[in-house]
Motif scaffolding. Sequence first.
Motif, PDB file in Angstrom:
ATOM      1  N   LYS A 138      59.464  22.895  56.870  1.00 49.31           N
ATOM      2  CA  LYS A 138      60.510  23.587  57.383  1.00 49.31           C
ATOM      3  C   LYS A 138      61.499  24.303  56.415  1.00 49.31           C
ATOM      4  O   LYS A 138      62.460  24.570  56.902  1.00 49.31           O
ATOM      5  N   GLY A 139      61.014  24.123  54.977  1.00 51.56           N
ATOM      6  CA  GLY A 139      61.858  24.748  54.014  1.00 51.56           C
ATOM      7  C   GLY A 139      62.707  23.761  53.149  1.00 51.56           C
ATOM      8  O   GLY A 139      63.490  24.340  52.431  1.00 51.56           O
ATOM      9  N   TYR A 140      62.614  22.591  53.336  1.00 52.23           N
ATOM     10  CA  TYR A 140      63.347  21.751  52.795  1.00 52.23           C
ATOM     11  C   TYR A 140      62.923  21.142  51.498  1.00 52.23           C
ATOM     12  O   TYR A 140      61.667  21.080  51.268  1.00 52.23           O
ATOM     13  N   THR A 141      63.875  20.905  50.517  1.00 51.47           N
ATOM     14  CA  THR A 141      63.557  20.429  48.972  1.00 51.47           C
ATOM     15  C   THR A 141      63.200  18.854  49.128  1.00 51.47           C
ATOM     16  O   THR A 141      63.833  18.240  50.069  1.00 51.47           O
ATOM     17  N   CYS A 142      62.590  18.518  48.181  1.00 53.18           N
ATOM     18  CA  CYS A 142      62.576  16.913  48.008  1.00 53.18           C
ATOM     19  C   CYS A 142      63.628  16.502  47.893  1.00 53.18           C
ATOM     20  O   CYS A 142      64.110  15.374  48.162  1.00 53.18           O
ATOM     21  N   ARG A 143      64.699  16.932  47.021  1.00 54.13           N
ATOM     22  CA  ARG A 143      65.856  16.485  46.911  1.00 54.13           C
ATOM     23  C   ARG A 143      66.998  16.335  48.128  1.00 54.13           C
ATOM     24  O   ARG A 143      67.538  15.546  48.680  1.00 54.13           O
ATOM     25  N   GLU A 144      66.693  17.432  48.993  1.00 57.67           N
ATOM     26  CA  GLU A 144      67.482  17.404  50.416  1.00 57.67           C
ATOM     27  C   GLU A 144      66.736  16.129  51.398  1.00 57.67           C
ATOM     28  O   GLU A 144      67.435  15.664  51.971  1.00 57.67           O
TER      29      GLU A 144
END
Length: 182
Positions: A138-144
């Motif tokens: 969905k476009g989220y980064t590992c950090r998020e």
Amino acid sequence: MKLTREQQAKVEENLGLVYKVLGDKLKGQSSVGSYTREDLFQVGCIGLCKATATDKGGTFSTYAYRLIWHEICDVLVKANKQRNAEVFDDYERDIPELDDGEHRAEINFDVVRELVSVKAEAPPHVVKGIDAMLLMAKGYTCREIGEWMGASDNLVSAYVSKARKFLKGRPKSAQMMEIYAA
């Protein structure tokens, strides 16, 4: 399960074995997840009853010890899978919209369906990796994702890596992931 009088007596004689399993395995913890030590004692008693009902001779304490511990583990694993499913549902509700101009990736619903079906059979660390993969799609980064999961971004990457290894062992999943990655 219906036990004979002899089996009931055997259960009563061996209740200390349940305490022994809890002492050996929990090492002083008063609870595990949402289960208290008393809850786990009750679950262990179910394992003891099963051991008594299926005993075919031999060293009963060794056999019963294993069944008691397996019964406790089964309940804890099931509770963990349910908790992970609930947590992921919370992630889905709490995820904010990306407002920095990024577009959420379209998710191939066949892949999502396959991942959801695999989650039912997967161990807890793989389930977390699958959840992270779905959020990454969905476009989220590992950090998020790590912030939502309460984990570091490195741990999220490790979850994803373990999930990919697990999926490679399943031909249908591996094939769908190759198509999706292309």
